[in-house]
Scaffold this active site. Sequence first.
Site, PDB file in Angstrom:
ATOM      1  CB  CYS A   1       2.883 -30.339  26.487  1.00 47.81           C
ATOM      2  SG  CYS A   1       4.416 -29.470  26.504  1.00 47.81           S
ATOM      3  CG  HIS A   2      -0.747 -32.144  25.062  1.00 49.06           C
ATOM      4  ND1 HIS A   2       0.612 -32.146  24.358  1.00 49.06           N
ATOM      5  CD2 HIS A   2      -1.429 -30.685  24.498  1.00 49.06           C
ATOM      6  CE1 HIS A   2       0.640 -31.234  23.683  1.00 49.06           C
ATOM      7  NE2 HIS A   2      -0.288 -30.552  23.232  1.00 49.06           N
ATOM      8  N   GLY A   3      -0.491 -33.512  29.598  1.00 49.37           N
ATOM      9  CA  GLY A   3      -1.052 -34.245  30.718  1.00 49.37           C
ATOM     10  C   GLY A   3      -0.932 -35.802  30.523  1.00 49.37           C
TER      11      GLY A   3
END
Lengths: 432, 264, 173
Positions: C137-139
Site C-alpha cells: 500500500c505505502h511501501g
Amino acid sequence: MSSEKPNQQYKPVHTNKVGGSPFTGVTGWIDNRLPIIRMFKHEYLDFQVPKSLSYFWSFGGILTICLILLIVTGLSLGMHYKPDAKYAFDSVEKIMRDVNFGWLIRYAHMNLASFFFIAVYLHIFRGLYYGSYKEPRQLMWLIGIVIFFLMMATAFLGYTLPWGQMSYWGATVITNLFSAIPLVGESVVTWLWGDYSVGDAALNRFYVLHWLIAFLIVGVVAFHVIALHIVGSNNPSGIEPKDTRDTVSFSPFTTSKDLVGMLVFLLIFVAVMMYAPNYLGHPDNYIPANPLVTPAHIVPEWYFLPFYAILRSIPDKLMGVIAMVSSIAILGLLPWLDFSKVRSSVFRPIWKQCVFLFVLDFFVLMYIGGAPAEGIYLVIGRIGTAFWFAFFLILAPLVSLIEKPLPMPDSIHEFEEWKKQGKIKTIKLFSK
Amino acid sequence: MKLFCLKFKSVTLIVIFVLISNVSFSKESNVKLLKPDWSFNGFFGKFDRASLQRGYQVYKEVCASCHSMSLLSYRNLAEKGGPEFTAEEVKAIASQFEVTDGPNNDGEMFQRSGKPSDRFASPYPNENASRSANGGAYPPDMSVLAKARPGGSDYIYSVLMGYEEKTPENIKLEEGVYYNKYMIGNKIRMANPLSEGVIEYTDGTKASQKQMAKDVVSFLTWAAEPHLEIRKELGFKSVIYLLILTILVYLIKKKIWLRIEPKV
Amino acid sequence: MSKKNNKDTSSRRDFLTTVTATVGAVGVGAGVLPIISQMNPDSSVKALASIEVDISNIQEGKEITVLWRGKPVFIKRRTKEEIQKAEQANMKDLMDPQEDKDRVKKSEWLVVVGVCTHLGCVPIGGKGEYNGWFCPCHGSHYDTSGRIRKGPAPTNLEVPKYEFVSNNKIKIG
C-alpha cells in the site's frame, strides 16, 4: 434614479421575536432564542390540572413510559435481529442465548407490548366512563383512535418478526383479509406480500414498517399531548375547573401521583416478565414457521381477540372485515352519538350501567376470540358483536335522550366535598 | 395502604380474567397432564445439576439419533445455570462429534472433530432428509421444544410416560403409529424411547423410565431456557426493589399532597 | 408549633426525597446497564476469541495465515538464516527497537498479526528488502522478526497473546 416614496406606504415588519423570557443568565439567553424552557415550565411545572384526578388519569404517563421502553428495547433488539426468513427465528434465539442480557431485553419488549395494550384499554375505559370524548376533547379522542390503529398495526407487524408458526400463519390470515376488497383485493394482497404468499419479501418489509409505524406513533402522540394542553384534562366530576380551588399545579402534585401509578404498573410488569414471560404468548410461536403445516388453532395475541371475534361472527369475508374495522372506528362517532350534556358517568346512572355492560361485552368477545368459531361460541360471538354496535348506535343516543342525570355539584371543589360526605359514589378502584 | 388494596383488586381482576381466558378450547386436551415436582418451578426455582447432566446423557444416547438441537453449542454445557460440565469435559464431549467445515484451500468441505464453539451436531443435514428417514414424520428439533408445547415441561414428561400397553377400543392406529394418552391427538409416530435400562447412567443412578423422563425433560427445559435461574433470581430482586421504591415514592406523594389536603 | 412542624416535615421530606432519589437512581442505572451491555461482544463471539492452530504441517521456511478475531495472523517457521538475521540486528538500525527474543517464545516460530501498523493493509510475505514482509500500500518493509525497517509504518507487526499448548499446537488469544 429611484425616487423614494414616503415611509407610510410600507408596513413595518419585525421578524426578530427574541425576548420575553422570565429567565436570566445562560438559561435566559437560550430561552429567549428557543423558548422551550419557559414552555416546559408553563406546560409541565405550573400547568393547572383538576385536583380531583384519580389514578385512572395516570395511564397517559404510563403509556408514554411504555412507548419509550418499547423503543429502547426495540432498538437494542434491532442491533441483533436478522429480517431474513432463513435467519429470523435463529437470530431471535441468538439474542435469547448469546447476547448479553438479550433474554431480558427480548422478554421485556414482548411483554411491554402486552402491557401497552392493558394500559391503553384502561385509558380508553377512563375516557368512556368519564365522557372525556365530549366537547371540547373530540379531536383528542379522534387522535387517540388513530394512535390505537397505529398501535395495532405495529403490534401485528412486530409479532410476525420472530417467524414462528403463529407469526407466519397470523400474517397469512390477516393479510388475506385484504383480498376482500372488491375488484383489486387479490392484487393488493400480492402487492403487500411482494410474492405469491407470505415469505421472505413480506418479512423484510414488515420489519421496516414495524420501525416506521412505531416512530409515527411518537409523532401522533405529540399531537395528542399538544391537544391535551389546549383543552385541559377532564376529571372524575366531568365539571370544568373554574378557579384555583379546583386545580393544582401539574408539578409536584400530578407528577408525584403519576410516578406512583407508573411504579405500580412497572412492578406488575416486571413480575410477569420475570416469572411468567411466555404466559401471554402462544407456544406455537416457538415452532419455526412452516408453510406446509397450519396450526390447529390460529389465534392472534390476546389484545386482538375481541376484534377477531367480531371478524369471525360475520359469515361474509368483506362484511367481516368492515365490521372489524368499524367496530373500532365507530368509537370516533361517540362524541356525536352520545349528546348528553353531562360528561361523567358518576352522574349518569343509566349510561354508567351501559358502559359496564360494554366492558363485559369486551371481555366476552375476548374469550370468544380465543375459541373455535363454531357452535355456541359463534352464537355468543354474534350476540356480543350485535351489542357492541348497539352500544354506540342505539344506547348512546337513546340514553342521552331519556336519561335524567343525578344532581350535580357546581364545581370540582364542591365535588370533592360531596365525595367526603359520601353523597356520591366514584369508582373505588383507582380512586386516590 | 387502602390505596394498595384497591390497586390489588384491579390486579386480581386482570389476573382472574387472564386465567379464565386461557382455558384451552381443544377437545383433545381434557386429560390432566402429569405434574412432577420440578426443582426449577416456583419463584426460586433452580436446576438440579446432576439431573441436567444425566438428562444430557439421555439426549445424547437415546434422542440425538433422530432429534437435532441445532440452536445449542457445546460450550453452553459449561455455562453457569446449566449442567455445568467442566471446560475439559465439554472439550471431550465436543470432540466426539464430527462437524463439517471448510471450504479448505482446495475448495472442498471437510470433516473435523467438534470444538466447544460448534453447534450441536444434527443427525440429519436438513428436514427433508429427516422426514425421508422417518417415514414422513419429522422428529422436531428440541432446542425450544419445552416452550413450544402447551403445558411445556409437564406435557413432554406426560407424553414420555404416556405410552400404554393396551390401546383404547375406539382408536384405530395406522402402521407405525402408536397410542399415547397425553399426546395432543393421542397418536404419535415415535415408539416409546425410554424403556427400562435403555441406557446406563454414568453416575450410577438407576435408569428407570421415570428417572430418565425426569432427567431428560429437565435437560430440555434448560436447553429452552438456559437463563431460567438468573431470570428468577433477578426477578425476585427487581420485585423487592420496585416494592421498596414504590412505597418510598408513595410516601413522598402523600407528603406533597398534605400541603393542600391537611389531615383534619 | 407550626414552625417546628414545618422544619421537621421539611427536613424529613428532604431526607425522604434524597433517599428515594438515590434508590431511584440505582434502579435507572440497573435498567440502563443491559441496554449498554448488549452492544458488547456476545458469547458466540467471545467463544471464538481464542483459536488453536495445528502447526505440525508447516515446513521450515514456510508460513501459514490463519484468521483470528477477523484479522490475519502469520505463523512462520523460520530458517536458521532468518533467525540469525533477526537476532543479530543492531538496535540502532531499527525504527521501533525491539530484540527478537522479546518477540518469540521459540525462536523457530514467529507469530505476528498480519496487519500493517501504518494504515492496516495485509503485508506480503517473502518480499521486501529485509526478507520479511512488504506492504504494497505505502511501501513499508518488515524484517524476519516482523519489525519495521523502512517505510511509513510506525511500529513493528503486533505479536498477539499466544502459547504452545503442545509442540504441535499453539493457542492464539
